[in-house]
Design a protein around this motif. Structure first.
Motif, short mmCIF file in Angstrom:
data_model
loop_
_atom_site.label_atom_id
_atom_site.label_comp_id
_atom_site.label_asym_id
_atom_site.label_seq_id
_atom_site.Cartn_x
_atom_site.Cartn_y
_atom_site.Cartn_z
N LEU A 158 0.81 -1.08 0.02
CA LEU A 158 -0.19 -0.10 -0.06
C LEU A 158 0.86 1.22 0.05
CD1 LEU A 158 -2.71 -1.28 2.59
CD2 LEU A 158 -3.05 -0.85 0.15
N LEU A 159 1.97 1.23 0.58
CA LEU A 159 2.88 2.42 0.82
C LEU A 159 3.56 2.66 -0.61
CD1 LEU A 159 4.67 2.14 4.00
CD2 LEU A 159 3.06 3.99 3.44
N LEU A 160 3.76 1.53 -1.10
CA LEU A 160 4.54 1.59 -2.55
C LEU A 160 3.63 2.12 -3.72
CD1 LEU A 160 6.90 -1.62 -2.85
CD2 LEU A 160 7.46 0.73 -2.64
N ILE A 161 2.20 1.66 -3.42
CA ILE A 161 1.19 2.16 -4.53
C ILE A 161 0.85 3.78 -4.21
CG2 ILE A 161 -1.17 2.02 -4.80
CD1 ILE A 161 -1.14 -0.94 -4.63
N SER A 162 0.61 4.19 -2.88
CA SER A 162 0.22 5.53 -2.68
C SER A 162 1.37 6.59 -2.64
CB SER A 162 -0.47 5.53 -1.05
OG SER A 162 0.52 5.18 -0.18
N VAL A 163 2.52 6.20 -1.66
CA VAL A 163 3.64 7.15 -1.69
C VAL A 163 4.48 6.92 -3.07
CG1 VAL A 163 5.61 7.86 -0.54
CG2 VAL A 163 3.56 6.90 0.71
N GLY A 164 4.83 5.90 -3.47
CA GLY A 164 5.64 5.46 -4.49
C GLY A 164 4.90 5.84 -5.74
N GLY A 165 3.48 5.98 -5.81
CA GLY A 165 2.75 6.25 -6.90
C GLY A 165 2.88 7.73 -7.16
N VAL A 166 2.71 8.56 -6.22
CA VAL A 166 2.74 9.90 -6.35
C VAL A 166 4.17 10.34 -6.66
CG1 VAL A 166 2.50 12.10 -5.03
CG2 VAL A 166 1.07 10.60 -4.66
N LEU A 167 5.27 9.85 -5.98
CA LEU A 167 6.55 10.21 -6.41
C LEU A 167 6.94 9.90 -7.95
CD1 LEU A 167 8.51 9.24 -2.97
CD2 LEU A 167 7.81 11.40 -3.75
N SER A 168 6.18 8.73 -8.34
CA SER A 168 6.60 8.30 -9.75
C SER A 168 6.02 9.39 -10.69
CB SER A 168 5.84 6.99 -9.80
OG SER A 168 6.65 6.09 -9.32
N ALA A 169 4.84 9.73 -10.28
CA ALA A 169 4.32 10.96 -11.33
C ALA A 169 4.73 12.33 -11.16
CB ALA A 169 2.79 10.94 -10.86
N MET A 170 5.45 12.55 -10.21
CA MET A 170 5.69 14.05 -10.08
C MET A 170 7.48 14.21 -10.48
SD MET A 170 6.13 14.54 -5.85
CE MET A 170 7.10 15.93 -5.80
N SER A 171 8.03 15.20 -10.46
CA SER A 171 9.05 15.34 -10.85
C SER A 171 9.83 15.55 -9.33
CB SER A 171 9.62 16.73 -11.61
OG SER A 171 8.95 16.71 -13.05
N LEU A 172 11.16 14.99 -9.15
CA LEU A 172 11.39 15.14 -7.82
C LEU A 172 12.80 16.15 -7.93
CD1 LEU A 172 11.90 11.20 -7.40
CD2 LEU A 172 10.23 12.66 -6.54
N PRO A 173 11.97 17.26 -7.12
CA PRO A 173 13.30 18.46 -7.19
C PRO A 173 14.35 17.96 -6.11
CG PRO A 173 11.05 18.88 -5.68
CD PRO A 173 11.09 17.78 -6.45
N HIS A 174 14.12 17.14 -5.17
CA HIS A 174 15.29 16.74 -4.31
C HIS A 174 15.39 15.30 -4.36
CE1 HIS A 174 15.83 20.94 -2.97
NE2 HIS A 174 14.63 20.79 -2.96
N THR A 175 16.49 14.61 -4.18
CA THR A 175 16.54 13.16 -3.92
C THR A 175 15.88 12.69 -2.72
OG1 THR A 175 18.68 13.50 -3.25
CG2 THR A 175 18.32 12.73 -5.49
N ALA A 176 16.06 13.61 -1.69
CA ALA A 176 15.38 13.39 -0.25
C ALA A 176 14.14 12.90 -0.26
CB ALA A 176 15.68 14.38 0.63
N TYR A 177 13.16 13.37 -1.36
CA TYR A 177 11.88 12.76 -1.35
C TYR A 177 12.02 11.09 -1.51
CZ TYR A 177 9.49 17.34 -2.66
OH TYR A 177 9.24 18.45 -2.29
N LEU A 178 12.97 10.42 -2.00
CA LEU A 178 12.89 9.27 -1.97
C LEU A 178 12.86 8.46 -0.64
CD1 LEU A 178 15.22 8.78 -4.97
CD2 LEU A 178 12.80 8.55 -5.11
N ALA A 179 13.32 9.09 0.39
CA ALA A 179 13.37 8.53 1.78
C ALA A 179 11.88 8.06 2.31
CB ALA A 179 13.59 9.57 2.57
N ALA A 180 10.75 8.42 1.35
CA ALA A 180 9.29 8.18 1.84
C ALA A 180 9.37 6.83 1.56
CB ALA A 180 8.39 9.03 1.15
N VAL A 181 9.99 6.02 0.42
CA VAL A 181 9.63 4.86 -0.11
C VAL A 181 10.80 3.86 0.61
CG1 VAL A 181 8.65 5.46 -2.13
CG2 VAL A 181 10.98 4.98 -2.12
#
Length: 660
Positions: A360-383
């Motif tokens: 569920l985390l990979l779908i909800s959090v990972g899905g949003v991070l997949s769709a958006m441009s990542l201005p910082h690599t630190a966003y990836l800590a969420a997955v």
């Protein structure tokens, strides 16, 4: 006799539980000790973020700035977001004095709490082995080391969301609504750290609770409703408290054009990121300039996959969070197979809970991070938590399958082989740094794979081979991630205070430069201490403060110029325009009133490249009035000959005197 046997059995069970608890504590303490060393190794050289560290400095010397999250000590304007992530930094700076290590120290502690909470969750999902493997993979990920050893907002967010998932697990274990309510409160606290990004875990928490809890459906829906209410109340509490204070008694809320913190948080930092100008009161995007982002890594992501999950497999991202992707994939595949076949009843419910939450985390959090441009690599800590959790599950199930299951015995050698190939694929992007690794990784991985596969077919005849094969497999699978982890001990590979990136960079990332701010460094990480502009601005301020007793010794049209002055301890600095240079704080009319009232005399106007974006009509009007009604102060009056020589070829700020 029966009673005696029952008593002895109870004592044996109690002793066994106590022994297991002691082993858990011992393993956890060892992991936390190693984590503390990794995260604190570079504290003294962690550096500053010009923007956020300046706010932390202001918050450490002024309780008003502390409450509002103001950028400057006199609290004229806030950050362009909530400042909850800076509260631990400001308190640490107030206690220990302001320095790079004092503002990085809270993140180290947040990292230790995160790893401890993750260990607890993983132990429920896959036992002591899975907890140790999962916690180690999370703690040693280059991204996590870089993030938790620098002062950045994602560290506190990661801690709160991990604790929320731990509370969710307790709610599943105890079937008590109070723990789910606590999870909602923790998500609300995460909102204070990084606003709506904290809410991305809510779907996983709510759906996972309805899925896994054994309570009646109506009761589960009631519990989820209260969890959401708690999250919303805690999330909006700080913003509501600030809004209740009259505007004349508080700073201007950057990120808005109506001086409304809700516009800043929910519009500028929220909905407007996806739907342009959906919230009218929020500061709109720059219509003439759309930057690629603050992190150099953004420009290295091919456009065709920048908005898909495939970007996580690129070397610039996979080296940060994905060294053990093959093991995590094995955990997901084997876990689903085991749950469907109802094998291993002792792990059934907890394993199902872990698979449910990670998926569920990979779908909800990972899905949003997949769709958006990542201005910082630190966003990836969420997955990282679901990836690490699946890694722990994968290690546990692979070993169990190899020992007990004929049907799945080959899963372990196959996983080791895929892991080896994956590491070799990533190493191809680092020909200079990793040249010495390719041969040993290939050799160890291949030998380990072959030995494990051979032993799988002849387990009784060649028992000694198992130990050798296991050592080779572990070395082959873990050698490259370990090298990347240890490389972060070198400050050159430890990332910066503005973006978490551990280890060497791929060529495309290293070559990426944001030319627009070339005079000030890359993005927010300007490293101004090596730039002559900082010394020039300090000299201009020293000249101004000795010639006026006004409320502000000097006003500057760029936060980049104000930041080094505030970091040096100057409090009489008026920053104009906010982070984007477009916030109407103050407006051109208000600025003229300040000059007329004798509250501002000197103005420092920056070169165009110091501004963020290119469209800022209010600032243009203000600077136009300054250039038309104030006199330029000759640089000879405040710059030494040595400083002028050092700044040869640099376009520096211009000082104006508005004394009528």
């Amino acid at each position: 006799m029966a009673a005696t046997r029952e008593g002895a059995t109870a004592i044996a069970r109690s002793t066994k539980r106590s022994s297991a608890a002691r082993r858990h504590v011992t393993v956890l303490l060892c992991i936390l000790s190693a984590t503390a060393i990794l995260y604190s190794w570079n504290l003294a050289t962690s550096g500053y973020s010009d923007y956020y560290s300046t706010a932390a400095k202001s918050m450490s010397v002024s309780w008003k700035a502390f409450f509002f999250g103001a950028f400057d000590p006199q609290s004229t304007i806030t950050l362009d977001k909530l400042s909850g992530f800076l509260i631990p930094q400001a308190l640490s700076a107030r206690i220990f004095g302001f320095s790079s290590w004092s503002i990085a120290l809270p993140q180290v502690l947040e990292g230790l709490v995160t790893v401890a909470a993750a260990y607890y969750v993983f132990s429920r999902w896959s036992g002591r082995l899975g907890a140790a493997v999962g916690a180690l993979s999370l703690a040693s990920a280059p991204l996590m080391i870089s993030m938790f050893s620098h002062g950045m907002e994602d560290a506190l967010l990661t801690m709160w969301t991990t604790l929320a998932i731990a509370a969710w697990q307790r709610a599943i274990d105890s079937e008590r609504m109070g723990w789910l309510l606590g999870a909602g409160i923790l998500v609300g606290l995460g909102f204070q750290a990084k606003m709506a990004q904290a809410w991305l875990v809510l779907p996983a928490l709510c759906v996972g609770y309805v899925w896994m809890s054994h309570r009646p459906r109506t009761v589960k829906l009631r519990d989820v409703t209260w969890c959401l209410i708690a999250t919303i109340v805690v999330s909006l509490s700080w913003m509501t408290a600030m809004t209740l204070i009259p505007s004349a008694q508080r700073p201007y809320f950057d990120g808005s054009i109506d001086n409304n913190i809700f516009s800043t948080v929910l519009g500028y930092n929220g909905i407007n990121r996806f739907f342009s100008n959906a919230v009218p009161g929020a500061l709109p995007g720059d219509p003439l300039f759309h930057p690629a982002g603050n992190a150099a890594i953004v420009g290295a992501v091919p456009g065709t996959i920048a908005h898909t999950p495939f970007k996580f497999f690129l070397p610039q991202y996979a080296t940060q969070i994905g060294w053990f992707f093959p093991v995590a994939a094995a955990g997901l595949i084997l876990g689903i197979a085991w749950v469907r076949t109802h094998r291993w009843p002792d792990m059934q419910r907890n394993l199902k809970a872990g698979l449910a939450m990670c998926s569920l985390l990979l779908i909800s959090v990972g899905g949003v991070l997949s769709a958006m441009s990542l201005p910082h690599t630190a966003y990836l800590a969420a997955v990282m938590l679901p990836v690490a959790g699946l890694t722990g599950i994968g290690a546990t199930l692979l070993i169990r399958a190899y020992r007990q299951e004929t049907r799945w015995r080959l899963a372990l050698p196959v996983a080791v082989g895929v892991q080896t190939v994956w590491c070799l694929v990533l190493l191809r992007s680092f020909p200079a740094f990793a040249a010495f690794l390719t041969a040993p990784v290939a050799a160890l991985g291949s030998l380990g794979t072959v030995a494990l596969a051979f032993h799988a077919f002849r387990p009784e005849r060649i028992r000694r081979l198992l130990g050798v094969a296991s050592i080779l497999a572990v070395l082959g699978a873990a050698l490259t991630p370990t090298v990347w982890t240890l490389s972060t001990l070198n400050p050159a590979f430890a990332g910066t205070a503005d973006d978490a990136y551990g280890g060497p960079q791929v060529a495309a990332v290293a070559a990426r430069k944001l030319v627009r701010h070339a005079a000030y460094g890359i993005g927010l990480d300007s490293n101004r201490s090596i730039q002559p502009t900082e010394s020039i601005e300090a000299s201009a301020f020293a000249y101004a403060q000795h010639r006026t007793s006004d409320q502000w010794a000097l006003a500057t049209d760029s936060w980049r110029s104000a930041a080094p002055m505030i970091l040096r301890g100057q409090t009489r600095v008026l920053p104009i325009g906010g982070f984007t240079s477009r916030a109407p704080s103050p407006t051109a009319a208000q600025f003229r009133e300040l000059v007329a009232a004798g509250r501002v005399r000197f103005v420092l106007l920056s070169p165009a490249e110091a501004r963020t974006g290119v469209y800022h009509p209010n600032l243009d009007a203000l600077t136009g009035w300054t250039m038309g009604h104030c006199q330029i102060v000759s640089p000879d009056l405040y710059l030494t000959a040595q400083l002028r020589a050092a700044a040869a070829g640099v376009t520096w700020d211009t000082l104006y005197d508005c004394d009528a």
